[in-house]
Design a protein around this motif. Structure first.
Motif, PDB file in Angstrom:
ATOM      1  N   GLN A  26       0.819  -0.981  -0.038  1.00 55.19           N
ATOM      2  CA  GLN A  26      -0.177   0.269   0.279  1.00 55.19           C
ATOM      3  C   GLN A  26       0.485   1.306  -0.414  1.00 55.19           C
ATOM      4  N   ARG A  27       0.455   2.236  -1.039  1.00 58.95           N
ATOM      5  CA  ARG A  27       0.997   3.689  -0.736  1.00 58.95           C
ATOM      6  C   ARG A  27       1.000   3.828   0.540  1.00 58.95           C
ATOM      7  N   GLY A  86      -8.643   1.135  -3.068  1.00 53.69           N
ATOM      8  CA  GLY A  86      -9.266   0.041  -3.382  1.00 53.69           C
ATOM      9  C   GLY A  86     -10.518  -0.491  -2.858  1.00 53.69           C
ATOM     10  N   ASP A  87     -10.855  -1.470  -3.585  1.00 52.02           N
ATOM     11  CA  ASP A  87     -12.639  -2.328  -3.018  1.00 52.02           C
ATOM     12  C   ASP A  87     -11.844  -3.568  -3.159  1.00 52.02           C
ATOM     13  N   ALA A 145      -6.368  -0.488  -5.974  1.00 54.02           N
ATOM     14  CA  ALA A 145      -6.213   1.205  -6.194  1.00 54.02           C
ATOM     15  C   ALA A 145      -6.831   2.551  -7.172  1.00 54.02           C
ATOM     16  N   VAL A 146      -6.832   3.910  -6.816  1.00 53.68           N
ATOM     17  CA  VAL A 146      -7.114   4.583  -8.153  1.00 53.68           C
ATOM     18  C   VAL A 146      -5.627   5.499  -7.466  1.00 53.68           C
ATOM     19  N   VAL A 147      -4.938   5.439  -8.550  1.00 57.60           N
ATOM     20  CA  VAL A 147      -3.621   6.084  -8.785  1.00 57.60           C
ATOM     21  C   VAL A 147      -3.650   7.369  -9.782  1.00 57.60           C
ATOM     22  N   TYR A 148      -3.749   8.806  -8.115  1.00 59.61           N
ATOM     23  CA  TYR A 148      -3.817  10.008  -9.120  1.00 59.61           C
ATOM     24  C   TYR A 148      -2.428  10.248 -10.047  1.00 59.61           C
ATOM     25  N   GLY A 149      -2.295  10.933 -11.097  1.00 59.28           N
ATOM     26  CA  GLY A 149      -0.834  10.994 -12.040  1.00 59.28           C
ATOM     27  C   GLY A 149      -1.100  12.668 -12.253  1.00 59.28           C
ATOM     28  N   HIS A 195      -1.007  12.369 -15.632  1.00 60.63           N
ATOM     29  CA  HIS A 195      -1.737  11.843 -16.546  1.00 60.63           C
ATOM     30  C   HIS A 195      -3.375  11.857 -16.384  1.00 60.63           C
ATOM     31  N   GLY A 196      -4.090  12.018 -15.642  1.00 58.76           N
ATOM     32  CA  GLY A 196      -4.791  11.772 -15.190  1.00 58.76           C
ATOM     33  C   GLY A 196      -5.242  10.624 -14.150  1.00 58.76           C
ATOM     34  N   PRO A 197      -6.470  10.231 -13.851  1.00 59.52           N
ATOM     35  CA  PRO A 197      -6.310   9.086 -12.659  1.00 59.52           C
ATOM     36  C   PRO A 197      -6.673   8.159 -13.574  1.00 59.52           C
ATOM     37  N   TYR A 198      -6.153   6.893 -12.844  1.00 57.08           N
ATOM     38  CA  TYR A 198      -6.341   5.731 -13.401  1.00 57.08           C
ATOM     39  C   TYR A 198      -6.525   4.443 -12.144  1.00 57.08           C
ATOM     40  N   ILE A 199      -7.136   3.362 -12.563  1.00 51.65           N
ATOM     41  CA  ILE A 199      -7.647   2.081 -11.749  1.00 51.65           C
ATOM     42  C   ILE A 199      -6.500   1.420 -11.686  1.00 51.65           C
ATOM     43  N   GLU A 200      -5.712   0.931 -10.728  1.00 58.20           N
ATOM     44  CA  GLU A 200      -4.898  -0.010 -10.831  1.00 58.20           C
ATOM     45  C   GLU A 200      -5.530  -1.528 -10.023  1.00 58.20           C
ATOM     46  N   PHE A 201      -5.114  -2.751 -11.079  1.00 56.87           N
ATOM     47  CA  PHE A 201      -5.871  -3.250 -10.413  1.00 56.87           C
ATOM     48  C   PHE A 201      -4.129  -4.776 -10.547  1.00 56.87           C
ATOM     49  N   LYS A 202      -4.011  -5.822 -10.350  1.00 57.10           N
ATOM     50  CA  LYS A 202      -3.583  -6.931  -9.521  1.00 57.10           C
ATOM     51  C   LYS A 202      -4.107  -7.030 -10.915  1.00 57.10           C
ATOM     52  N   GLU A 203      -3.366  -8.906 -11.840  1.00 56.65           N
ATOM     53  CA  GLU A 203      -3.653 -10.187 -12.618  1.00 56.65           C
ATOM     54  C   GLU A 203      -4.410 -10.159 -12.459  1.00 56.65           C
ATOM     55  N   GLU A 204      -4.437 -11.148 -11.571  1.00 58.77           N
ATOM     56  CA  GLU A 204      -5.464 -12.405 -11.203  1.00 58.77           C
ATOM     57  C   GLU A 204      -6.815 -11.661 -10.454  1.00 58.77           C
ATOM     58  N   GLN A 205      -6.835  -9.575 -10.490  1.00 61.46           N
ATOM     59  CA  GLN A 205      -8.040  -8.920 -10.421  1.00 61.46           C
ATOM     60  C   GLN A 205      -9.316  -9.527 -12.121  1.00 61.46           C
TER      61      GLN A 205
END
Length: 268
Positions: free
Chosen positions: A120-121, A148-149, A168-172, A174-184
């Protein structure tokens, strides 16, 4: 991260929607899509079918795994552009992985697809005015929390499952991005791929109508202080960050929050 070019969107849309073909849409115009023997929809559950090959020997590629035309085109593009190649292909996740391992091995590279343990960040990534505005918009408009959820499900405009849970939602910048693990990720939904060489930063995966795009990160953007000028969007902001314009992590997958919902994606 960049949105894909309209010309590639048109090229992919011109392919048959019948699952499990492998093609080179942006490399050679005289190559047609060739059917393979693996169905993109053959796996009913979340999968993580990554073949493990040694770093020195080339992986076996039986005809049932990759279409001969894909191998032929890969040979040409590897010769022409080396480690900075990119190739559009259409097939199952396992076909994509086989093409990845074989093409990188041909270049003398190995791709570590083992997802590291998630950490976690320590603090919010919404640490500047542009990112705070993005966070307020995402939380008020779509209700996505930054942390995240594990149970939230994501669906594409056709109602196909995209992912179950997010990190998580990563705020950068270049805009916000949803972050996933591969197994999700629910991989049967993603039959279209952009394979790239080790000189790049990520692969790309698309659903059947290319309305949803996943960035499959294998390198960070720590060496890029600002978002790519060639691909601006309404949320781009140059902050000249020494740590890179966004905290995209190798081994994680991302999709643009705004693009996902504007395309008709939904959560449940």
């Amino acid at each position: 991260m960049a949105s894909f070019a309209g010309s590639w969107r048109n090229a992919v849309r011109s392919l048959s929607v019948v699952p499990a073909v492998a093609a080179a849409a942006n490399v050679t115009k005289d190559v047609k899509a060739v059917p393979s023997q693996i169905s993109c929809s053959s796996k009913p559950a979340l999968v993580r079918d990554i073949p493990k090959f040694g770093n020195s020997a080339l992986p076996p590629l039986p005809p049932a795994t990759l279409a001969p035309v894909l191998l032929e085109t890969l040979e040409r593009v590897l010769t022409a552009t080396g480690s900075f190649f990119d190739l559009d292909c259409y097939g199952s996740k396992s076909e994509f992985e086989d093409a990845l391992w074989w093409s990188w091995a041909k270049l003398g590279s190995a791709c570590d697809r083992t997802s590291p343990a998630y950490k976690q960040r320590a603090a919010s990534t919404a640490d500047s005015a542009n990112r705070v505005r993005d966070k307020q918009r995402v939380e008020s408009k779509w209700g996505l929390g930054e942390s995240g959820d594990a149970s939230l499900e994501f669906y594409d405009p056709a109602g196909e499952l995209v992912a179950r849970g997010y990190e998580a939602v990563v705020y950068g910048d270049h805009g916000p991005y949803i972050e996933f693990k591969e197994e999700q990720i629910y991989w049967p939904t993603f039959c279209r791929h952009r394979l790239k060489g080790p000189g790049r930063t990520h692969f790309e995966h698309y659903n059947r109508d290319v309305s949803i795009k996943l960035y499959d990160q294998f390198k960070t953007v720590a060496d890029q202080p600002d978002p790519p000028a060639a691909f601006p969007n309404a949320f781009s902001c140059s902050n000249n960050r020494s740590e890179g314009y966004a905290d995209y992590r190798a081994g994680r997958l991302y999709t643009s929050v705004d693009s996902f919902f504007e395309a008709g994606g939904r959560c449940a």
